[in-house]
Scaffold this motif. Structure first.
Motif, PDB file in Angstrom:
ATOM      1  N   ARG A  21       0.829  -1.201   0.000  1.00  0.00           N
ATOM      2  CA  ARG A  21       0.000   0.000   0.000  1.00  0.00           C
ATOM      3  C   ARG A  21       0.872   1.262   0.000  1.00  0.00           C
ATOM      4  NH1 ARG A  21      -3.259   2.861   3.570  1.00  0.00           N
ATOM      5  NH2 ARG A  21      -1.925   2.200   5.274  1.00  0.00           N
ATOM      6  N   GLN A  22       1.844   1.237   0.908  1.00  0.00           N
ATOM      7  CA  GLN A  22       2.735   2.404   1.018  1.00  0.00           C
ATOM      8  C   GLN A  22       3.505   2.627  -0.271  1.00  0.00           C
ATOM      9  OE1 GLN A  22       3.879   4.249   3.845  1.00  0.00           O
ATOM     10  NE2 GLN A  22       3.009   3.203   5.602  1.00  0.00           N
ATOM     11  N   ALA A  23       3.938   1.499  -0.891  1.00  0.00           N
ATOM     12  CA  ALA A  23       4.705   1.612  -2.138  1.00  0.00           C
ATOM     13  C   ALA A  23       3.843   2.241  -3.214  1.00  0.00           C
ATOM     14  CB  ALA A  23       5.201   0.244  -2.571  1.00  0.00           C
ATOM     15  N   LEU A  24       2.551   1.881  -3.222  1.00  0.00           N
ATOM     16  CA  LEU A  24       1.645   2.444  -4.214  1.00  0.00           C
ATOM     17  C   LEU A  24       1.545   3.962  -4.027  1.00  0.00           C
ATOM     18  CD1 LEU A  24      -0.120   1.292  -6.463  1.00  0.00           C
ATOM     19  CD2 LEU A  24      -2.050   1.551  -4.901  1.00  0.00           C
ATOM     20  N   TYR A  25       1.362   4.377  -2.763  1.00  0.00           N
ATOM     21  CA  TYR A  25       1.308   5.816  -2.480  1.00  0.00           C
ATOM     22  C   TYR A  25       2.586   6.508  -2.945  1.00  0.00           C
ATOM     23  CZ  TYR A  25      -2.848   5.497   0.457  1.00  0.00           C
ATOM     24  OH  TYR A  25      -4.107   5.323   0.903  1.00  0.00           O
ATOM     25  N   ALA A  26       3.708   5.885  -2.565  1.00  0.00           N
ATOM     26  CA  ALA A  26       5.001   6.498  -2.915  1.00  0.00           C
ATOM     27  C   ALA A  26       5.114   6.625  -4.423  1.00  0.00           C
ATOM     28  CB  ALA A  26       6.145   5.669  -2.355  1.00  0.00           C
ATOM     29  N   GLY A  27       4.647   5.587  -5.136  1.00  0.00           N
ATOM     30  CA  GLY A  27       4.702   5.633  -6.592  1.00  0.00           C
ATOM     31  C   GLY A  27       3.854   6.772  -7.136  1.00  0.00           C
ATOM     32  N   THR A  66      11.363   4.170  -6.956  1.00  0.00           N
ATOM     33  CA  THR A  66      10.827   4.733  -5.719  1.00  0.00           C
ATOM     34  C   THR A  66       9.900   3.742  -5.044  1.00  0.00           C
ATOM     35  OG1 THR A  66      10.749   6.769  -6.972  1.00  0.00           O
ATOM     36  CG2 THR A  66       9.807   6.828  -4.777  1.00  0.00           C
ATOM     37  N   MET A  67       9.025   3.105  -5.848  1.00  0.00           N
ATOM     38  CA  MET A  67       8.086   2.149  -5.270  1.00  0.00           C
ATOM     39  C   MET A  67       8.834   0.984  -4.632  1.00  0.00           C
ATOM     40  SD  MET A  67       5.091   2.107  -8.136  1.00  0.00           S
ATOM     41  CE  MET A  67       4.042   0.915  -7.319  1.00  0.00           C
ATOM     42  N   LEU A  72      10.619  -2.031   0.061  1.00  0.00           N
ATOM     43  CA  LEU A  72      11.665  -2.705   0.829  1.00  0.00           C
ATOM     44  C   LEU A  72      11.835  -2.048   2.184  1.00  0.00           C
ATOM     45  CD1 LEU A  72      14.318  -3.360  -1.940  1.00  0.00           C
ATOM     46  CD2 LEU A  72      12.741  -4.974  -0.879  1.00  0.00           C
ATOM     47  N   PHE A  73      11.735  -0.706   2.200  1.00  0.00           N
ATOM     48  CA  PHE A  73      11.924  -0.001   3.471  1.00  0.00           C
ATOM     49  C   PHE A  73      10.841  -0.389   4.469  1.00  0.00           C
ATOM     50  CE2 PHE A  73      11.269   3.685   6.252  1.00  0.00           C
ATOM     51  CZ  PHE A  73      12.535   3.770   6.803  1.00  0.00           C
ATOM     52  N   VAL A  74       9.586  -0.360   4.021  1.00  0.00           N
ATOM     53  CA  VAL A  74       8.494  -0.654   4.955  1.00  0.00           C
ATOM     54  C   VAL A  74       8.483  -2.137   5.316  1.00  0.00           C
ATOM     55  CG1 VAL A  74       5.997  -0.612   5.285  1.00  0.00           C
ATOM     56  CG2 VAL A  74       7.121   1.267   4.123  1.00  0.00           C
ATOM     57  N   ALA A  75       8.762  -3.016   4.329  1.00  0.00           N
ATOM     58  CA  ALA A  75       8.633  -4.447   4.591  1.00  0.00           C
ATOM     59  C   ALA A  75       9.794  -4.988   5.407  1.00  0.00           C
ATOM     60  CB  ALA A  75       8.528  -5.198   3.262  1.00  0.00           C
ATOM     61  N   PHE A  76      11.006  -4.500   5.156  1.00  0.00           N
ATOM     62  CA  PHE A  76      12.160  -5.120   5.811  1.00  0.00           C
ATOM     63  C   PHE A  76      12.920  -4.190   6.746  1.00  0.00           C
ATOM     64  CE2 PHE A  76      11.486  -7.449   1.838  1.00  0.00           C
ATOM     65  CZ  PHE A  76      11.238  -8.703   2.375  1.00  0.00           C
ATOM     66  N   ALA A  77      13.202  -2.976   6.284  1.00  0.00           N
ATOM     67  CA  ALA A  77      14.057  -2.102   7.088  1.00  0.00           C
ATOM     68  C   ALA A  77      13.345  -1.659   8.364  1.00  0.00           C
ATOM     69  CB  ALA A  77      14.506  -0.906   6.268  1.00  0.00           C
ATOM     70  N   GLN A  78      12.062  -1.277   8.229  1.00  0.00           N
ATOM     71  CA  GLN A  78      11.366  -0.746   9.399  1.00  0.00           C
ATOM     72  C   GLN A  78      11.222  -1.770  10.527  1.00  0.00           C
ATOM     73  OE1 GLN A  78       7.762   1.239   8.284  1.00  0.00           O
ATOM     74  NE2 GLN A  78       8.735   3.236   8.410  1.00  0.00           N
TER      75      GLN A  78
END
Lengths: 463, 300
Positions: A21-27, A66-67, A72-78
């Motif tokens: 979802r977040q990736a979609l927004y970022a895109g 960007t997406m 990756l940031f939300v799924a793994f880094a966070q």
């Protein structure tokens, strides 16, 4: 057990859907941001009219990147960051005994500084060394010295100065003008340039004594711009934007110098072949010594009454005044001494380039120096040196990345992206470590035992 | 006398543009106490967006009435620039809220460097000239006033009126003023502080975008580095008028505009920026919180 595993799986799944979802927004956002700027490019045609060139492919790549990055940031880094923070909160805080490397870090760093040119000579030979000693060694060390100088004003006294480059300019032009017009030696003009810059520091300091915080920042910025504009427009003296060239080189106290035609040329004295590398290596050691002088003076001053007064001023001006500290002289000495080191660095810069022009003293330089001071952790000499190494060395190294041409094609010039990446790096480092690389405060005055505290616990005054 | 009035008209035009940019600085400063250094570059992004929209319109339609073209440019620039400023606030400033004072300043400077270089990389480093959009000049009692100048003043005045209404008469404006006075108290009373701050950035960006469009129309050229000098001057204007005060920003913008055009007309054009900055320094020495600013009272 099975339950725990399935719970974990559910958590991971919701994590992934959240990330998607977040990736979609970022895109979507990045599409909006870049659609006009990357998707289209304004270019001039033969008739000098602006036309638009379409680049939808690049736009798609950037949006997808960007997406992917956001996903990756939300799924793994966070989750990883959160887990680490939780683990750290659980672990009891035990002050680790600093290791041998840490304890002798300063000495090792200084040793490495002195050995660096020798290592480079050994690794790439005399001619190859020019680039490494000049672009990396001298370039970074000039910024280290400037940042240490500014650190006195911003880091110790807490006065936000956005026009530090003005003093750098004063030093450079003092040496350039007096050196070319009167032919005086560098060794006389170096202190003269420092005094001149300190004098300007006091001149600036007087009117702004009553100003605080952001008002001080804008007036120092204005002052820096005024100096630059005067350098551009006072053509009779400064030769305007064309600058001053033919600035004499530094000699070694009259024993030998670095002009190939001179009788006491370094190569002739020592029976070596002529090369430009000697001068660069000599300059390298000169700037190392100047940096060490700055660091030494800073460290000593911090233990003197005036240094303590600076730090007191930074923490709380009202308390400082009520304890009977003369804030006027305290501020003025901070400005003057900080400016003096800027002046030293400036005259060194003029001697190294052999040419000065107002182009070198734009606001961007002040911003870079201030960024180094803050990114390093204000007040920490080591942190500032690391920040200079990372920020300046990092952008310099981009020039060397010719292999990127093979990836992105021959038209790709990494230098173009230098300042873009510099700006982004400033943001990322600041968001990641708001207190800078070395964000702890070591008190200079203490009872029984020295306790360093995280700078996050200290409150900045509004100086 | 006519010469003087002529310069007054020129100064008014210039000052309107500075004033529009200065409001963005002053509002952000008022609400979160940081110098948004990237605001000058936001202005540049606005001007560039307007340029690109202008070119798209030129490529797609044979001819568009100037008023319609200007309106479309302005609206697209406002939307896009707001998106930029909103994203910037979210990415670079929000994580640092509550951190120490210099941290957001440094990210703002980084953002400013990144934005101007982003445009340089994507759009090229050269000047981008456009053919003049409006070229009528009227002669009123010996003073020549161009239609461009009239448009700038009319747009500025009407925007300021809308803006004044938003800040003083709506719930949104009330929330903004509450956050400006005491962010924590406002949050306790149910004001969504994050949202209010985001909206403040969007409003500042919209005004800067309009200023950018007007700048492009007036000078007919824009370049990636155009954010810096107008940005610094607008910030100077905001400080001169008393930072945090919206009427002060407009007043400061007009003053800087007048100083600049008068100095260029009567003394030397080379030193016009020196004059503007010197007057800033002098004013601040005698009025340390600007013309309309409230003196900061520090309680111990």
């Amino acid at each position: 057990m099975a339950q725990a595993v399935s719970a974990q799986r559910v958590a991971a799944e919701s994590n992934f859907s959240e990330a998607a979802r977040q990736a979609l927004y970022a895109g979507l956002i990045s599409f909006g941001l870049f659609v006009l700027f990357i998707g289209l490019r304004t270019d001039q045609n033969i008739r000098n009219e602006l036309i638009l060139v379409q680049r939808w492919g690049t736009l798609a790549i950037v949006v997808l990147l960007t997406m992917a990055g956001r996903f990756l940031f939300v799924a793994f880094a966070q989750p990883a960051i959160a887990a680490r923070a939780a683990a750290r909160a659980k672990a009891t805080a035990v002050a680790a005994e600093p290791g041998a490397l840490r304890k002798n870090g300063t000495k090792l760093a200084i040793l490495a500084l002195f050995l660096y040119p020798i290592f480079i000579l050994w690794a790439v030979g005399l001619q190859g060394s020019l680039k490494w000693v000049d672009n990396f060694g001298i370039q970074i060390l000039i910024y280290v010295m400037l940042a240490w100088g500014l650190n006195i004003v911003v880091g110790l006294a807490g006065l936000l100065d956005l026009g530090y480059v003005a003093f750098y300019a004063v030093g450079a032009y003092s040496y350039a003008l007096l050196g070319t017009e009167l032919g005086w030696s560098f060794w006389i003009l170096l202190p003269a340039a420092g005094i001149m810059a300190a004098f300007w520091g006091v001149i600036l300091g007087f009117p702004v004594l009553r100003l605080r915080g952001d008002y001080l920042a804008i007036v120092t910025l204005a002052f820096g711009e005024i100096i630059r504009l005067v350098l551009i427009n006072w053509r009779e003296v400064t030769n305007g934007s064309a600058g001053i060239s033919g600035i004499p080189k530094v000699d070694f106290f009259g024993l030998f110098d670095f002009n190939v035609s001179s009788d006491i040329y370094f190569g002739k004295v020592f029976g070596l072949a002529a090369s430009g590398a000697y001068y660069k290596i000599f300059l390298y050691y000169l700037i190392v010594l100047l940096c060490l002088l700055t660091a030494f003076v800073t460290i000593r001053l911090r233990r003197m009454p005036v240094g303590r007064a600076w730090e007191a001023l930074r923490e709380d001006e009202i308390a400082c005044r009520s304890l009977g500290i003369n804030t006027t002289t305290t501020k003025l000495t901070a400005f003057a001494i900080g400016a003096m080191f800027g002046g030293f660095a400036g005259s060194f810069f003029a001697a190294r380039q052999g040419f000065v022009s107002p182009e070198s003293f734009v606001f961007l330089e002040s911003a870079i120096i201030l960024a180094i001071v803050v990114l390093g952790g204000m007040g920490s000499l080591m942190g500032i040196a690391i920040a200079a190494l990372v920020m300046i060395g990092g952008t310099e190294i981009l020039r060397e990345m010719t292999f990127l041409k093979q990836v992105f094609g021959q038209d790709f010039t990494p230098e173009l992206y230098r300042m873009l990446l510099f700006g982004l790096a400033m943001i990322i480092v600041m968001v990641w470590k708001p207190r800078g690389f070395v964000g702890s405060r070591e008190p200079t005055a203490f009872l029984h035992q020295r306790k360093a505290i995280s700078a996050a616990f200290t409150k900045e005054g509004h100086g | 006398m006519e010469y003087f009035v002529q310069q007054l008209v020129n100064g008014l035009t210039l000052g309107s543009i500075y004033g529009l940019i200065a409001i963005g600085y002053t509002m952000v400063y008022g609400i979160i106490g940081m110098i948004n250094f990237a605001h000058g570059d936001i202005f540049m992004i606005g001007a560039f967006t307007a340029l690109i929209v202008f070119l798209i319109l030129g490529a797609m339609f044979y001819s568009v009435p100037v008023v319609v073209a200007l309106l479309i440019m302005m609206i697209v620039a406002m939307l896009l620039t707001s998106l930029y400023n909103w994203t910037i606030e979210k990415v670079a400033y929000r994580p640092l809220r509550g951190s120490f004072r210099l941290a957001p300043l440094i990210t703002a400077i980084g953002m400013s460097i990144a934005l101007s270089n982003f445009v340089q990389v994507t759009q090229g480093p050269r000047n981008k000239p456009i053919p003049p959009m409006v070229s009528q000049v009227y002669n009123i009692a010996g003073i020549s006033v161009s239609l461009k100048q009239i448009i700038i003043v009319i747009v500025t005045v009407s925007l300021l009126a809308i803006f004044w209404y938003l800040v003083n008469k709506t719930a949104l404006g009330r929330a903004q003023r509450a956050c400006e006075q005491d962010r924590r108290m406002a949050a306790l009373l149910g004001v969504d502080v994050d949202r209010t701050i985001s909206i403040t950035f969007i409003m500042g960006a919209s005004l800067a975008a309009v200023a950018g469009t007007l700048f492009l129309m007036y000078y007919g050229v824009v370049v990636f580095s155009d954010g810096f000098v107008p940005g610094v001057k607008a910030f100077t204007a905001a400080v001169l008028g008393g930072i945090g005060s919206i009427p002060g920003a407009v007043l400061g913008g007009l003053l800087i505009g007048f100083i600049e055009s008068m100095w260029s007309a009567y003394f030397s054009i080379d030193y016009k920026d020196v004059a503007a900055f010197s007057i800033l320094a002098i004013v601040l020495i005698f009025l340390p919180s600007g013309i309309l600013g409230r003196p900061e009272v520090e309680k111990v």
